[in-house]
Scaffold this motif. Structure first.
Motif: not given
Length: 157
Positions: A102, A105-106
């Protein structure tokens, strides 16, 4: 002029581990020949300027430079205590995998992923990924290693 604290010294150098593995050099040709340049493509392989006594390089390297003169060459063996310190298990941490992902992020979680500790700013690398947790090692990559340097003093001012 004998090198002492406060001097600016320009050196050519080759740094190896005890087993002969090249980990750093100012010699671009050697870096390319051994594959080091492809591992670190953005790095400039050029002579290093050291202000002796400023603590900008490891302690053992500064000690090796003191007393040398322009044109001198030497080989020095630097123990972990005067390099990047001993390897410490206390600098290896486990994190909940879901929470870690989490936070990312990406970006993709993979071995070698580099992170920075929030509190200390200490850099670390993901060394293990399990179903429930992620292991991050905050030791310097050369912690615990005895380093061997070949040094040539190019200039002293």
């Amino acid at each position: 002029m004998t090198i002492s604290d406060g001097d600016d010294v320009i050196i050519e150098y080759v740094g190896r581990l005890e087993d002969g593995t090249l980990f750093d050099t100012s010699d671009r040709g050697l870096a390319e020949e051994t594959g080091l340049a492809s591992e670190h493509p953005d790095r400039a392989y050029e002579p290093l300027t050291v202000n002796v006594g400023e603590g900008t390089v490891i302690e053992g390297l500064e000690e090796a430079l003191r007393g040398l003169e322009e044109g001198d060459s030497t080989a020095v063996r630097i123990p972990p205590e005067k390099a990047y310190g001993p390897y410490k298990d206390s600098r290896v941490a486990e994190y909940d995998r879901d929470a870690f992902e989490d936070m990312m992020g990406d970006r993709t979680l993979e071995i070698g992923f580099e992170v920075e500790a929030k509190d200390s700013g200490l850099p670390g690398q993901v060394t293990e990924i399990k179903d429930d947790f992620v292991v991050v090692d905050f030791n310097h990559e050369l912690a615990g290693e005895t380093l061997e340097f070949e040094i040539e003093v190019i200039d002293v001012s």
